[in-house]
Scaffold this active site. Structure first.
Site, PDB file in Angstrom:
ATOM      1  N   ARG A 156     -13.475  -9.027   1.510  1.00 16.63           N
ATOM      2  CA  ARG A 156     -12.056  -8.752   1.257  1.00 16.63           C
ATOM      3  C   ARG A 156     -11.234  -9.988   1.618  1.00 16.63           C
ATOM      4  NH1 ARG A 156      -9.940  -3.519   1.233  1.00 16.63           N
ATOM      5  NH2 ARG A 156      -7.988  -4.584   0.759  1.00 16.63           N
ATOM      6  N   HIS A 206      -7.345   0.797  -6.458  1.00 20.80           N
ATOM      7  CA  HIS A 206      -7.561  -0.068  -5.278  1.00 20.80           C
ATOM      8  C   HIS A 206      -8.215  -1.373  -5.762  1.00 20.80           C
ATOM      9  CE1 HIS A 206      -7.806  -1.297  -1.264  1.00 20.80           C
ATOM     10  NE2 HIS A 206      -8.697  -0.468  -0.767  1.00 20.80           N
ATOM     11  N   ASP A 210     -17.306   6.918  -1.740  1.00 21.69           N
ATOM     12  CA  ASP A 210     -16.074   6.816  -0.947  1.00 21.69           C
ATOM     13  C   ASP A 210     -15.842   8.182  -0.302  1.00 21.69           C
ATOM     14  OD1 ASP A 210     -13.625   5.983   0.086  1.00 21.69           O
ATOM     15  OD2 ASP A 210     -12.585   5.934  -1.843  1.00 21.69           O
ATOM     16  N   GLN A 254     -10.115  -4.018  -3.443  1.00 20.17           N
ATOM     17  CA  GLN A 254     -11.426  -3.593  -2.935  1.00 20.17           C
ATOM     18  C   GLN A 254     -12.504  -3.817  -3.991  1.00 20.17           C
ATOM     19  OE1 GLN A 254     -12.205  -2.235   0.296  1.00 20.17           O
ATOM     20  NE2 GLN A 254     -14.199  -2.849  -0.482  1.00 20.17           N
ATOM     21  N   CYS A 287     -16.326   1.332   0.447  1.00 18.82           N
ATOM     22  CA  CYS A 287     -15.138   0.522   0.762  1.00 18.82           C
ATOM     23  C   CYS A 287     -14.747   0.648   2.231  1.00 18.82           C
ATOM     24  CB  CYS A 287     -13.979   0.903  -0.152  1.00 18.82           C
ATOM     25  SG  CYS A 287     -13.396   2.599   0.060  1.00 18.82           S
ATOM     26  N   ARG A 310       0.880  -1.181   0.000  1.00 18.61           N
ATOM     27  CA  ARG A 310       0.000   0.000   0.000  1.00 18.61           C
ATOM     28  C   ARG A 310       0.909   1.220   0.000  1.00 18.61           C
ATOM     29  NH1 ARG A 310      -5.353   1.361   3.479  1.00 18.61           N
ATOM     30  NH2 ARG A 310      -6.112  -0.046   1.866  1.00 18.61           N
TER      31      ARG A 310
HETATM   32  N1  NVA Z   1     -10.047   6.424  -1.518  1.00 22.19           N
HETATM   33  C1  NVA Z   1      -9.676   6.073  -0.167  1.00 22.19           C
HETATM   34  C2  NVA Z   1      -9.874   4.605   0.051  1.00 22.19           C
HETATM   35  C3  NVA Z   1      -9.539   4.134   1.430  1.00 22.19           C
HETATM   36  C4  NVA Z   1      -9.698   2.661   1.580  1.00 22.19           C
HETATM   37  C5  NVA Z   1      -8.228   6.461   0.072  1.00 22.19           C
HETATM   38  O1  NVA Z   1      -7.400   6.271  -0.831  1.00 22.19           O
HETATM   39  O2  NVA Z   1      -7.930   6.968   1.156  1.00 22.19           O
HETATM   40  N1   CP Z   2     -11.234  -0.359   2.394  1.00 24.36           N
HETATM   41  C1   CP Z   2      -9.958  -0.409   2.809  1.00 24.36           C
HETATM   42  O1   CP Z   2      -9.027  -0.660   2.044  1.00 24.36           O
HETATM   43  O2   CP Z   2      -9.824  -0.188   4.151  1.00 24.36           O
HETATM   44  P1   CP Z   2      -8.482   0.034   4.946  1.00 24.36           P
HETATM   45  O3   CP Z   2      -7.948   1.396   4.556  1.00 24.36           O
HETATM   46  O4   CP Z   2      -8.908  -0.015   6.388  1.00 24.36           O
HETATM   47  O5   CP Z   2      -7.502  -1.048   4.604  1.00 24.36           O
END
Ligand code: NVA
Ligand code: CP
Length: 317
Positions: free
Chosen positions: A299, A142, A231, A145, A271, A115
């Site tokens: 997930r 992502h 989101d 997800q 998500c 990540r």
């Molecule tokens: N779009 C959000 C998703 C978090 C799971 C982010 O990137 O923070």
């Molecule tokens: N939806 C998702 O990826 O959640 P986290 O940021 O908690 O991993």
């Protein structure tokens, strides 16, 4: 059955899951089938440990709850083990080139989940990795997800092909992943975002020509949709834009009226983490259309199928 797994061969050349389009429609169909099988077995409390002696390294440069827990629990349930690295507690935060890190880590483990911020970073890592690399979220995509979201849709409503999905809000990593999925799995994405935050036509067009439509009014995007999803208004890494975004997105809140505009059987997904009162109301989160907890649970199951596929290949049922 389990014995057969031991003789499987991982995809060759080494396959990565960096964005949705890395897999074909046929590979997704296979993954969804495996997810169903793995989930059912797990629900019956039956051991399934095809990844004994295999190790997953997870690199987190941004915060996480679901991604961390689902990958870590999933890998242990498959019989493997997990190493968790962050920028702060590894050399990653001290400017070791990503290519060097990739060459070292991938000689020691069987699969890597990352990540991070820019997609280019994960691509550079993957191009120097001997083992599969999975995108656990970047600024651009992502895919894990959306894999879980589509599995959840299919599980509850049948095939997604030909359906309409409404994306309400920021055209972020989730939105662009949905666009790739729309093209690959042949459904339509209705997108509504405020002025100044709309889709980048080049990027969107390349991702899924003919598979999306933009709407100025979010109610119009939701009309007749089979799934409404949204989101956060501000994604990780963009916190400095928090205040202007809060103002710009004020009318892009998924509320009960918007769910009324969708089909009667429409699902609501997010998500997570969600900000009730911003991109979604408390009523929708807890209401009859919402499947956010099943979505989050899935997930775990889809990623177990993904790990199995990338590490040991197709399992002959
Ligand atoms: N779009 C959000 C998703 C978090 C799971 C982010 O990137 O923070
Ligand atoms: N939806 C998702 O990826 O959640 P986290 O940021 O908690 O991993």
């Amino acid at each position: 059955m389990e014995q057969a797994n031991l003789f499987g061969a991982p995809p060759s050349p080494t396959k990565h899951f960096l964005q949705f389009r890395d897999f074909s429609r046929e590979e997704f169909a296979y993954l969804f089938e495996r997810t169903h099988w793995i989930k059912e077995k797990f629900k019956r409390y039956e051991f399934y440990q095809p990844l004994r002696d295999r190790t997953l390294a997870m690199v987190f440069e941004k915060a996480s709850t679901r991604t961390r827990v689902s990958f870590e629990a999933g890998m242990y349930q498959l019989g493997g083990s997990v190493i968790h690295l962050t920028t702060g507690d590894s050399q990653l935060g001290r400017a070791e080139p990503i290519e060097d890190t990739a060459r070292v880590i991938s000689r020691m483990v069987d699969v890597v989940m990352i990540r991070t911020y820019e997609q280019t970073k994960i691509e550079r890592f993957a191009s120097h990795s001997r083992v599969p690399v999975i995108n656990g979220l970047t600024n651009e995509f992502h895919p894990c997800q959306v894999l879980a979201d589509i599995y959840t849709f299919i599980e509850m409503r049948g095939p997604i092909q030909g359906r309409t999905i409404a994306w309400i809000g920021d055209t972020n990593n989730m939105c662009y992943t949905w666009l790739e999925a729309a093209r690959l799995l042949d459904f339509k994405l209705n997108v509504s975002a405020p002025p100044g935050y709309r889709l980048d036509a080049d990027r969107a067009g390349r991702a899924s020509p003919g598979h999306y439509e933009e709407f100025a009014d979010p109610m119009h995007a939701a009309r007749g949709a089979d799934l409404v999803t949204t989101d956060v208004w501000t994604s990780m890494g963009f916190e400095a834009e928090n205040e202007p975004r809060r103002i710009a997105f004020a009318d892009w809140c998924v509320d009960e009226d918007m769910m009324q505009a969708a089909r009667a059987q429409a699902l609501f997904m997010h998500c997570l983490p969600a900000h009730r009162g911003e991109e979604v109301t408390h009523g929708v989160m807890e209401g009859p259309h919402s499947v956010v907890w099943d979505e989050a649970e899935n997930r775990l199951h889809v990623q177990k199928a993904l790990l199995e596929y990338l590490v040991i290949g197709r399992v002959r049922a």
